[in-house]
Design a protein around this motif. Structure first.
Motif, PDB file in Angstrom:
ATOM      1  N   GLU A  26     -43.056 -11.518  97.039  1.00 34.95           N
ATOM      2  CA  GLU A  26     -41.649 -11.479  97.486  1.00 34.95           C
ATOM      3  C   GLU A  26     -41.120 -12.909  97.604  1.00 34.95           C
ATOM      4  O   GLU A  26     -41.864 -13.827  97.947  1.00 34.95           O
ATOM      5  N   LEU A  27     -39.835 -13.085  97.362  1.00 34.38           N
ATOM      6  CA  LEU A  27     -39.242 -14.422  97.404  1.00 34.38           C
ATOM      7  C   LEU A  27     -38.648 -14.730  98.774  1.00 34.38           C
ATOM      8  O   LEU A  27     -38.144 -13.838  99.450  1.00 34.38           O
ATOM      9  N   THR A  28     -38.707 -15.996  99.147  1.00 33.24           N
ATOM     10  CA  THR A  28     -38.038 -16.438 100.382  1.00 33.24           C
ATOM     11  C   THR A  28     -36.789 -17.245  99.984  1.00 33.24           C
ATOM     12  O   THR A  28     -36.754 -17.824  98.892  1.00 33.24           O
ATOM     13  N   PRO A  29     -35.775 -17.302 100.856  1.00 37.31           N
ATOM     14  CA  PRO A  29     -34.540 -18.025 100.502  1.00 37.31           C
ATOM     15  C   PRO A  29     -34.790 -19.493 100.170  1.00 37.31           C
ATOM     16  O   PRO A  29     -34.120 -20.056  99.313  1.00 37.31           O
ATOM     17  N   GLU A  30     -35.788 -20.095 100.832  1.00 36.50           N
ATOM     18  CA  GLU A  30     -36.059 -21.527 100.629  1.00 36.50           C
ATOM     19  C   GLU A  30     -36.555 -21.802  99.199  1.00 36.50           C
ATOM     20  O   GLU A  30     -36.156 -22.796  98.582  1.00 36.50           O
TER      21      GLU A  30
ATOM     22  N   ASP B 273     -37.653 -10.527 107.021  1.00 35.30           N
ATOM     23  CA  ASP B 273     -36.484 -11.416 107.107  1.00 35.30           C
ATOM     24  C   ASP B 273     -36.321 -11.974 108.522  1.00 35.30           C
ATOM     25  O   ASP B 273     -35.939 -13.129 108.706  1.00 35.30           O
ATOM     26  N   TYR B 274     -36.613 -11.137 109.512  1.00 35.86           N
ATOM     27  CA  TYR B 274     -36.504 -11.601 110.903  1.00 35.86           C
ATOM     28  C   TYR B 274     -37.545 -12.687 111.192  1.00 35.86           C
ATOM     29  O   TYR B 274     -37.266 -13.636 111.928  1.00 35.86           O
ATOM     30  N   ILE B 275     -38.750 -12.521 110.615  1.00 35.17           N
ATOM     31  CA  ILE B 275     -39.788 -13.555 110.836  1.00 35.17           C
ATOM     32  C   ILE B 275     -39.318 -14.875 110.249  1.00 35.17           C
ATOM     33  O   ILE B 275     -39.413 -15.929 110.881  1.00 35.17           O
ATOM     34  N   ASN B 276     -38.793 -14.807 109.025  1.00 34.57           N
ATOM     35  CA  ASN B 276     -38.310 -16.038 108.387  1.00 34.57           C
ATOM     36  C   ASN B 276     -37.157 -16.642 109.187  1.00 34.57           C
ATOM     37  O   ASN B 276     -37.091 -17.848 109.408  1.00 34.57           O
ATOM     38  N   MET B 277     -36.261 -15.756 109.656  1.00 31.15           N
ATOM     39  CA  MET B 277     -35.044 -16.237 110.325  1.00 31.15           C
ATOM     40  C   MET B 277     -35.335 -16.750 111.738  1.00 31.15           C
ATOM     41  O   MET B 277     -34.966 -17.882 112.075  1.00 31.15           O
ATOM     42  N   PHE B 278     -35.992 -15.940 112.539  1.00 31.34           N
ATOM     43  CA  PHE B 278     -36.143 -16.317 113.949  1.00 31.34           C
ATOM     44  C   PHE B 278     -37.426 -17.101 114.255  1.00 31.34           C
ATOM     45  O   PHE B 278     -37.381 -18.060 115.022  1.00 31.34           O
ATOM     46  N   VAL B 279     -38.543 -16.691 113.646  1.00 35.36           N
ATOM     47  CA  VAL B 279     -39.782 -17.428 113.953  1.00 35.36           C
ATOM     48  C   VAL B 279     -39.782 -18.781 113.233  1.00 35.36           C
ATOM     49  O   VAL B 279     -39.923 -19.824 113.853  1.00 35.36           O
TER      50      VAL B 279
ATOM     51  N   LEU C  11     -48.968 -15.109 123.115  1.00 38.16           N
ATOM     52  CA  LEU C  11     -47.785 -15.360 122.296  1.00 38.16           C
ATOM     53  C   LEU C  11     -48.181 -16.108 121.021  1.00 38.16           C
ATOM     54  O   LEU C  11     -47.733 -15.771 119.913  1.00 38.16           O
ATOM     55  N   LEU C  12     -49.021 -17.106 121.203  1.00 33.04           N
ATOM     56  CA  LEU C  12     -49.490 -17.902 120.058  1.00 33.04           C
ATOM     57  C   LEU C  12     -50.251 -17.011 119.075  1.00 33.04           C
ATOM     58  O   LEU C  12     -50.010 -17.049 117.859  1.00 33.04           O
ATOM     59  N   LEU C  13     -51.106 -16.178 119.625  1.00 35.27           N
ATOM     60  CA  LEU C  13     -51.944 -15.302 118.820  1.00 35.27           C
ATOM     61  C   LEU C  13     -51.121 -14.284 118.030  1.00 35.27           C
ATOM     62  O   LEU C  13     -51.320 -14.091 116.825  1.00 35.27           O
ATOM     63  N   ILE C  14     -50.157 -13.663 118.711  1.00 39.61           N
ATOM     64  CA  ILE C  14     -49.325 -12.645 118.039  1.00 39.61           C
ATOM     65  C   ILE C  14     -48.496 -13.294 116.924  1.00 39.61           C
ATOM     66  O   ILE C  14     -48.401 -12.769 115.808  1.00 39.61           O
ATOM     67  N   THR C  15     -47.916 -14.467 117.229  1.00 38.55           N
ATOM     68  CA  THR C  15     -47.106 -15.152 116.210  1.00 38.55           C
ATOM     69  C   THR C  15     -47.968 -15.500 115.000  1.00 38.55           C
ATOM     70  O   THR C  15     -47.553 -15.304 113.852  1.00 38.55           O
ATOM     71  N   ALA C  16     -49.162 -16.019 115.265  1.00 35.95           N
ATOM     72  CA  ALA C  16     -50.048 -16.409 114.163  1.00 35.95           C
ATOM     73  C   ALA C  16     -50.363 -15.207 113.276  1.00 35.95           C
ATOM     74  O   ALA C  16     -50.291 -15.292 112.049  1.00 35.95           O
ATOM     75  N   CYS C  17     -50.671 -14.064 113.909  1.00 33.63           N
ATOM     76  CA  CYS C  17     -51.018 -12.864 113.135  1.00 33.63           C
ATOM     77  C   CYS C  17     -49.804 -12.379 112.330  1.00 33.63           C
ATOM     78  O   CYS C  17     -49.942 -11.983 111.168  1.00 33.63           O
ATOM     79  N   LEU C  18     -48.630 -12.413 112.950  1.00 34.59           N
ATOM     80  CA  LEU C  18     -47.413 -11.974 112.249  1.00 34.59           C
ATOM     81  C   LEU C  18     -47.141 -12.858 111.034  1.00 34.59           C
ATOM     82  O   LEU C  18     -46.819 -12.364 109.948  1.00 34.59           O
ATOM     83  N   VAL C  19     -47.272 -14.169 111.225  1.00 34.48           N
ATOM     84  CA  VAL C  19     -47.008 -15.108 110.123  1.00 34.48           C
ATOM     85  C   VAL C  19     -48.046 -14.921 109.018  1.00 34.48           C
ATOM     86  O   VAL C  19     -47.716 -14.943 107.830  1.00 34.48           O
TER      87      VAL C  19
END
Lengths: 216, 236, 277
Positions: C36-40, B191-197, B162-170
């Motif tokens: 790309e821009l972020t809302p913050e 947008d989902y990464i910014n919103m939920f992660v 989980l840690l690894l996948i999140t790190a790669c996604l970010v």
């Protein structure tokens, strides 16, 4: 880089390039160029403190106000500051406790109110507010994630009770949340470290490269 | 005396800040008191930094005088401290008594080289020697983190995965090509990464840590004010 | 030794070399990508952009030279934004190593481009020890903490500081930091004195800041070089952060590649070892 550089410009760029490369050379293996740069760096950084404190604290906050404006009351913090050096003499080191106590006590007083008012209450308000202010399915889901995450993280870091039963399950949920958060943090950390390398690479490529281009 | 006096001073210095929290510093008599107290703390705090430098010089100078291992490098440290410090504490004008004596020996045209202002020796040494080295020291971490990612970042358990996948996604989300790649899969992924992660899982854990650390900070502060916590005094 | 064993035990210096190549490559072939821009980031930009022209803004240089690649572009973009709106800028640093000197050099060079005058349009207060005391002290009287600016000019001789006595005269605080000072700007200055605080921080500090943005304790956030590149885009300049995003992209892909290869090698060799037992 500028069209034509002076000798001093070239010298400054080459000096920086040498220092950068000498420190990067450690990546290959430890060597005397690295060691020398490392020790010079430590010395200059310590010397920087002296200049900064001398000009901004001792001259601007003590000597000038006392001698130019007659603020002789400042002799008290001045004395407290000097007492700090008693730490260097084992027999008298206890005297420095007075100065330390003054700084640490004051800072503790600020921290106490700042932690309660500026951190704990504000963050708790925001957590509760995220439930009442949430809109739509995504908003409710997000609010739920936040509330569950805050509680389970706090429970995970609560070691006064054994992680069994309800506490154990909540702590387990906390681990999952923490893993995702630390994963994000790791991603950001990688990004930060790479950015610092890019900063150095840009200097070497554009500035040192520019100087090299002009010389050769 | 050795223990009681510091405890009383710590209590008074701290409780003054606690009380002044509840009153507007501008409109009450406490304001002037708080103003003086804070001014004094910034002065005393400055001396602690110089004390640190004093210790560095003492330790290194001792090693040089004993010709112990690596004494040459330690000598470089001591010389560097003085090279930076001495020009910075010299007067920048002939207005003061020390300045008058100093500039009766040296030409006044040298004044710009002293002090900590722009174009001083201090400023030059910082910009062209100290700062590039400090930047490089931290830049080397990029190589170590890459090596660590290769050698130690393993998906051995569900949590680690989980840690690894999140790190790669970010990591993908934070760079233009990666974000474009994620958008090409589904336009909503960034947008989902910014919103939920970031604003969900990360936010909640960070908040839990902030609250936990603040509780610890508050209790430690209270212990210091009440004289229960005395480790800052050291031994003796 | 099999192929995956060799891959597992590769000399770390090959990894370093690959990282170096990926960093320099976009500079050699001149690659640039849109950010790309972020809302913050937009929130921070709008908070400053919506301030009336000629407002007094405090900009902090709470960072060590080590973080300059991430934070310096933020300071530069922020100064360009502020000076283009004729704002008055008061800079301060809570970092004893580098911060005040960086503030002096960066602010003077950008101010020169916009024809701004020191003491009238901007002032560099410099540094004072014990930042929590400094932050509190500025609430009552800036002059009680900073009797003179960084170069020793008394505040009473600086026209701008005749109108700026404490936080009441400051509209917004833009904190650029690489450490915990931002926590105290938020929890002391914003919480107790109600001054809006915006943050530009290093990538390492950024994840924590999301908790403060959501709680409305922090007005907007720039995280790391990407955050700086976003702000550069918002103020319509192409600075070092925007330029650095190409190298950043390539190295991120390389590290993800390392993670995948490292894991494949680990599991293949482990399976092989188990098979031998």
């Amino acid at each position: 880089m500028a069209e034509s550089m002076t000798f001093l410009d070239h010298f400054e760029i080459w000096l920086r390039a040498y220092l950068i490369l000498s420190l990067f050379s450690f990546l290959y293996k430890d060597n005397r160029f690295y060691k020398l740069s490392e020790h010079v760096f430590a010395g200059l950084s310590a010397g920087y403190y002296v200049g900064l404190i001398w000009q901004t604290v001792i001259v601007q906050q003590l000597i000038n106000p006392m001698f130019d404006e007659g603020e002789w009351v400042l002799i008290i913090p001045g004395m407290l500051g000097v007492l700090m050096f008693a730490r260097l003499v084992p027999k008298w080191s206890w005297v420095s406790r007075v100065s330390l106590a003054f700084v640490i006590g004051n800072t503790a007083g600020i921290y106490l109110m700042n932690a309660l008012h500026g951190l704990i209450f504000k963050q708790l308000y925001a957590t509760m507010g995220s439930i009442s202010n949430s809109n739509g399915f995504a908003g409710v889901l997000l609010a739920l994630v936040v509330v569950v995450g805050v509680i389970s993280t706090l429970v995970y870091f609560y070691f006064s009770k054994e992680h069994k039963g309800v506490v154990g399950v909540t702590a387990k949920v906390g681990i999952w949340f923490i893993m995702i958060a630390f994963g994000a943090h790791f991603g950001f950390t990688v990004m930060g470290r790479i950015s610092l390398l890019i900063g150095r690479a840009e200097f070497l490529f554009y500035e040192w490269g520019g100087s090299l281009g002009q010389i050769f | 005396m050795r223990n009681t006096l510091p405890v009383i001073i710590a209590f008074l210095a701290g409780i003054a800040m606690v009380i002044s929290f509840f009153f507007n510093p501008e409109r009450t008599v406490l304001g002037t008191f708080q103003e003086n107290l804070l001014q004094w703390v910034t002065i005393v705090g400055g001396f602690t930094l110089v004390l640190g430098v004093f210790s560095i010089v003492r330790v290194n100078a001792r090693a040089v005088s004993r010709r112990s291992d690596g004494w040459f490098y330690k000598l470089a440290t001591v010389i560097s401290v003085f090279a930076m410090a001495i020009p910075s504490i010299m007067p920048t004008s002939a207005n003061s008594a020390f300045g008058k004596v100093f500039y009766s020996i040296f030409p006044i045209s040298w004044a710009g080289a002293f002090g900590t202002g722009p174009d001083s020796i201090y400023d030059w040494l910082f910009n062209y020697v100290d700062s590039p080295m400090m930047e490089t020291m931290f830049a080397t971490l990029a190589f170590y983190i890459a090596s660590a990612a290769y050698r130690a970042f393993r998906a051995r358990s569900a949590e680690e995965t989980l840690l690894l996948i999140t790190a790669c996604l970010v990591m993908l989300w934070r760079v233009p090509i990666g974000e474009a790649l994620l958008r090409s899969i589904d336009v909503r992924i960034p947008d989902y990464i910014n919103m939920f992660v970031m604003n969900g899982f990360n936010l909640s854990v960070q908040r839990g840590i902030i609250i936990g650390a603040a509780l610890g900070m508050a209790s430690m502060s209270l212990r210091i004010l009440l004289g229960i916590e005395r480790t800052y005094m050291g031994k003796g | 030794m099999g192929f995956w064993d060799k891959v597992s035990n590769i000399d770390r210096r090959w990894i370093y070399l690959m990282v170096a190549v990926a960093t320099f490559f976009p500079m050699i072939v001149v690659m640039q990508f849109p950010v790309e821009l972020t809302p913050e980031a937009v929130q921070l930009y709008e908070a400053i952009d919506n301030l009336p022209d000629s407002s007094v803004v405090m900009l902090t240089f709470d960072y060590y030279p080590s973080a300059m690649a991430e934070t310096r572009p933020m300071s530069i973009a922020a100064l360009r934004h502020m000076f283009s709106k004729d704002m008055k800028v008061v800079t301060v640093s809570n970092i004893p190593l580098g911060g005040p000197t960086i503030a002096e050099d960066v602010t003077r060079s950008i101010a020169k481009e916009y024809g701004k005058e020191y003491g009238v349009d901007y002032v560099n207060l410099g540094y004072r020890a014990n930042y929590v005391a400094v932050m509190h002290g500025l609430a009552t009287s800036i002059e009680s903490i900073f009797k003179a600016d960084f170069t020793g000019t008394p505040l009473k001789d600086l026209p701008l500081m005749q109108d700026v006595k404490n936080y009441n005269d400051i509209e917004f605080i833009f904190v650029v930091a690489d450490n915990a000072t931002i926590d105290y700007w938020i929890s002391i200055v914003n919480a107790q004195y109600n001054i809006p605080v915006g943050g530009g921080v290093t990538a390492v500090v950024a994840p924590k800041m999301y908790a403060f943005v959501e709680a409305k304790q922090l007005t907007g956030l720039l995280g790391g070089m990407k955050g700086a590149a976003e702000y550069e885009r918002l103020v319509k300049i192409s600075g070092s952060a925007t330029r650095g995003m190409a190298s950043q992209s390539l190295v991120h892909f390389l590290i993800i590649f390392f993670v995948i290869i490292g894991n494949v090698a680990y599991f293949v060799t482990r399976k092989h070892e188990k098979g031998q037992k």
